[in-house]
Design a protein around this motif. Structure first.
Motif, PDB file in Angstrom:
ATOM      1  N   ARG A  19       0.827  -1.208   0.000  1.00 40.46           N
ATOM      2  CA  ARG A  19       0.000   0.000   0.000  1.00 40.46           C
ATOM      3  C   ARG A  19       0.859   1.255   0.000  1.00 40.46           C
ATOM      4  O   ARG A  19       0.554   2.243  -0.686  1.00 40.46           O
ATOM      5  CB  ARG A  19      -0.924  -0.027   1.217  1.00 40.46           C
ATOM      6  CG  ARG A  19      -2.060   0.983   1.136  1.00 40.46           C
ATOM      7  CD  ARG A  19      -2.944   0.914   2.368  1.00 40.46           C
ATOM      8  NE  ARG A  19      -3.420  -0.443   2.622  1.00 40.46           N
ATOM      9  CZ  ARG A  19      -3.016  -1.189   3.645  1.00 40.46           C
ATOM     10  NH1 ARG A  19      -2.091  -0.735   4.483  1.00 40.46           N
ATOM     11  NH2 ARG A  19      -3.499  -2.399   3.830  1.00 40.46           N
ATOM     12  N   SER A  20       1.952   1.228   0.731  1.00 40.19           N
ATOM     13  CA  SER A  20       2.839   2.397   0.769  1.00 40.19           C
ATOM     14  C   SER A  20       3.478   2.642  -0.587  1.00 40.19           C
ATOM     15  O   SER A  20       3.626   3.788  -1.032  1.00 40.19           O
ATOM     16  CB  SER A  20       3.918   2.184   1.835  1.00 40.19           C
ATOM     17  OG  SER A  20       3.341   1.997   3.112  1.00 40.19           O
ATOM     18  N   ALA A  24       3.129   6.013  -2.845  1.00 40.98           N
ATOM     19  CA  ALA A  24       4.301   6.764  -3.304  1.00 40.98           C
ATOM     20  C   ALA A  24       4.314   6.893  -4.823  1.00 40.98           C
ATOM     21  O   ALA A  24       4.638   7.958  -5.369  1.00 40.98           O
ATOM     22  CB  ALA A  24       5.572   6.074  -2.809  1.00 40.98           C
ATOM     23  N   ARG A  25       3.919   5.803  -5.534  1.00 41.79           N
ATOM     24  CA  ARG A  25       3.884   5.868  -7.002  1.00 41.79           C
ATOM     25  C   ARG A  25       2.817   6.857  -7.476  1.00 41.79           C
ATOM     26  O   ARG A  25       3.040   7.629  -8.411  1.00 41.79           O
ATOM     27  CB  ARG A  25       3.610   4.481  -7.564  1.00 41.79           C
ATOM     28  CG  ARG A  25       3.785   4.400  -9.075  1.00 41.79           C
ATOM     29  CD  ARG A  25       3.516   2.995  -9.595  1.00 41.79           C
ATOM     30  NE  ARG A  25       4.477   2.039  -9.055  1.00 41.79           N
ATOM     31  CZ  ARG A  25       4.174   1.122  -8.136  1.00 41.79           C
ATOM     32  NH1 ARG A  25       2.944   1.042  -7.654  1.00 41.79           N
ATOM     33  NH2 ARG A  25       5.090   0.285  -7.693  1.00 41.79           N
ATOM     34  N   THR A  26       1.662   6.875  -6.823  1.00 37.96           N
ATOM     35  CA  THR A  26       0.606   7.816  -7.196  1.00 37.96           C
ATOM     36  C   THR A  26       1.033   9.254  -6.929  1.00 37.96           C
ATOM     37  O   THR A  26       0.793  10.158  -7.745  1.00 37.96           O
ATOM     38  CB  THR A  26      -0.674   7.492  -6.419  1.00 37.96           C
ATOM     39  OG1 THR A  26      -1.035   6.120  -6.664  1.00 37.96           O
ATOM     40  CG2 THR A  26      -1.815   8.400  -6.853  1.00 37.96           C
ATOM     41  N   THR A  32       4.664  14.724 -10.953  1.00 43.35           N
ATOM     42  CA  THR A  32       5.193  14.890 -12.308  1.00 43.35           C
ATOM     43  C   THR A  32       4.218  15.662 -13.189  1.00 43.35           C
ATOM     44  O   THR A  32       4.620  16.532 -13.968  1.00 43.35           O
ATOM     45  CB  THR A  32       5.484  13.512 -12.923  1.00 43.35           C
ATOM     46  OG1 THR A  32       6.413  12.820 -12.080  1.00 43.35           O
ATOM     47  CG2 THR A  32       6.061  13.642 -14.310  1.00 43.35           C
ATOM     48  N   ASP A  33       2.927  15.369 -13.058  1.00 48.54           N
ATOM     49  CA  ASP A  33       1.939  16.098 -13.848  1.00 48.54           C
ATOM     50  C   ASP A  33       1.868  17.568 -13.451  1.00 48.54           C
ATOM     51  O   ASP A  33       1.738  18.454 -14.312  1.00 48.54           O
ATOM     52  CB  ASP A  33       0.564  15.447 -13.688  1.00 48.54           C
ATOM     53  CG  ASP A  33       0.530  14.034 -14.259  1.00 48.54           C
ATOM     54  OD1 ASP A  33       1.390  13.739 -15.118  1.00 48.54           O
ATOM     55  OD2 ASP A  33      -0.323  13.234 -13.840  1.00 48.54           O
TER      56      ASP A  33
END
Length: 542
Positions: A19-20, A24-26, A32-33
């Protein structure tokens, strides 16, 4: 005894870590966006700074002072003009954003011309991959081609280089005629002038078509990196074999994919048969095998055609005889049969007495016979026995006696080969232009590739026993007496071995003249078993 439950930190640790990672990826994707404009501006500023530095370095030293003074004056004017710094900052940021934009468009699919090619190919396959009783056909006129074509690739000219097709399960992919029709259609619609490979996966109902690169024709005969008992017949596709050897291709050294033929006591295909059209390269293959066999063995050459293609090997170290006449060929092959028997008897006696085999029977003996059908016709006209009958013992027992037989014949004389030759030559090669029926008659299987648009000398297919059919390009073997051809390897004659002492007249070289070929020796009586053919004394020149 009941097991105690694991601690909470051990049972739920992996779930919390996963979940972590997702959080972190999200967060990284969102950042970045959001920061994409800032990243673009920073990239543009870096490119502008690099461009300015390059222009400054390229400016001569005597012009740097005036340019520096002009730049300082411009900065002073901008600073004194109302709203000058703000306008300058906006201009710099706009230039940086324009300079740092992503100029490489991401292709999400084929363009219009490529889509038209795929749709045309899909419509052409509909009559072969569809039936009227299919309630949900995968191939239908006006249907969706994206469901049938799983993967595709195009070259710079917009031509297909690979295509993966999913076909219905009721297609008769187990019949060679049905597969041949599909392969011929794909070859025609995808563009002629190239070689295609077709890989059928009957379990998954998939067909993969790949465009093959042309095999190199500039690799000449040389000392290949191979173990004793291994012979490099030629070179094939890199994905067809799991081995490469360093070879000299002109003035550079490259890694090529060889077709290795293994001979000796543990070989399953101890003898070779090469068939081709006139000028297809069978003689080139036999010469290449002879040059490699001379490194650690003895060679007997019988030239049934009498064309003189093996005259350069006369008198070389390890060459026991080079015969082209009927009498000399019969005497030499009879000696080879007796030598095979002698090796078998000697090896059996050494095995019974518990001693190692002598060195003279462990040295490989190669029997190279080119155009045996011509010799058989001459023998029948003269009332003698067919020379192929003398090969019965070397073919049947040659593996145990370290004797290898290589035959080369043309398609028009293929019916003259005896049953013994056909049975014991399980390594086969087809060179030159040939139809699929001719290739299947020699190799026992049809290659999964289309014929090349142009067939150079030494180009064909090879199959070792029950293995797959591979493309083959035989290395070139230049004539050392031809001064217009380049040589490879060391020595005055390139890949050819040195001559024996007093083996014949030495070639005389003079300005503007070719060296004189050594004279052929007259056929003599067959030597006794265990004794090599006698060496004739050289004729004295006047």
């Amino acid at each position: 005894m009941a097991r105690r439950p694991l601690p909470r930190i051990l049972s739920s640790g992996s779930a919390s870590i996963t979940r972590s990672r997702e959080i972190a990826r999200t967060a990284a994707d969102s950042a970045t966006d959001v920061l994409h404009p800032l990243i673009t501006v920073v990239r543009g500023l870096r490119l502008l700074a690099v461009s300015g530095r390059q222009k400054w370095v390229a400016t001569p030293k005597e012009r740097r002072g005036p340019k520096l003074f002009l730049g300082a004056a411009c900065v002073l004017v901008v600073a004194l003009v109302p709203y000058g710094p703000i306008l300058a900052l906006i201009t710099v940021m706009g230039a940086a954003a324009w300079k740092g934009r992503d100029r490489t468009p991401v292709r999400t699919g084929p363009d219009e011309s490529e889509t038209a090619r795929l749709r045309s190919l899909y419509e052409a396959l509909v009559p072969y991959f569809s039936t009227a009783d299919d309630p949900d056909p995968l191939f239908a006129h006006g249907g969706d081609w994206t469901k049938a074509f799983d993967g595709y690739a195009f070259d710079q000219n917009g031509r297909l280089t690979s295509l993966r097709i999913s076909y219905p399960a009721y297609f008769m992919d187990g019949e060679a005629a049905a597969r041949s029709r599909i392969e011929q259609l794909l070859h025609t619609k995808s563009g002629r002038g190239r070689e295609y490979r077709f890989g059928w996966d009957e379990e998954a109902n998939r067909l993969v078509m790949t465009v093959l690169d042309a095999l190199p024709t500039t690799i000449a005969a040389q000392r290949f990196v191979a173990a004793p008992g291994e012979t490099v017949l030629g070179f094939t596709d890199p994905d067809s074999v799991s081995r490469t050897v360093p070879v000299r291709d002109g003035g550079t050294t490259v890694d090529a994919s060889p077709v290795v033929w293994r001979t000796g006591g543990r070989s399953t295909e101890p003898h070779l048969l090469a068939v081709g059209q006139p000028g297809g390269g069978t003689t080139t293959l036999v010469r290449s095998i002879a040059l490699q066999a001379l490194q650690n063995g003895d060679v007997i050459i019988v030239d049934g055609g009498g064309s003189g293609e093996y005259a350069a090997l006369t008198g070389r170290n390890g060459v026991l005889a080079v015969e082209s006449g009927l009498g000399g060929a019969l005497a030499t092959l009879e000696w080879a049969a007796h030598e095979t028997e002698r090796r078998l008897i000697t090896a059996n006696l050494a095995r019974q007495s518990g001693r190692p085999a002598p060195d003279d029977i462990r040295r490989p003996l190669w029997i190279l016979l080119d155009r045996p059908g011509v010799l058989g016709h001459l023998a029948a006209a003269d009332g003698r026995s067919d020379p192929q009958e003398l090969l019965r013992i070397p073919l049947r027992h040659g593996r145990a006696a370290q004797v290898t037989v290589v035959l080369a014949e043309q398609f028009d004389a293929l019916d003259t080969l005896t049953e013994t030759v056909r049975t014991h030559t399980r390594a086969r090669a087809v060179l030159g232009p040939a139809s699929p029926e001719q290739i299947e008659a020699v190799l026992g299987a049809v290659p999964h590739t289309t014929p090349p648009p142009e067939v150079p000398a030494g180009r064909g297919y090879v199959r070792l026993g029950a293995g797959p059919v591979l493309r083959l390009q035989v290395p070139a073997t230049p004539d050392p007496y031809d001064e217009g051809l380049p040589f490879t390897g060391s020595g005055p004659d390139g890949p050819f071995p040195a001559r024996r002492r007093h083996a014949g007249l030495r070639p005389r070289r003079s300005a503007g003249c070719r060296p004189r070929r050594p004279p052929r020796s007259a056929p003599g009586p067959p030597p006794r078993p265990g004794v090599r053919p006698p060496r004739r004394r050289p004729a004295r020149s006047p």
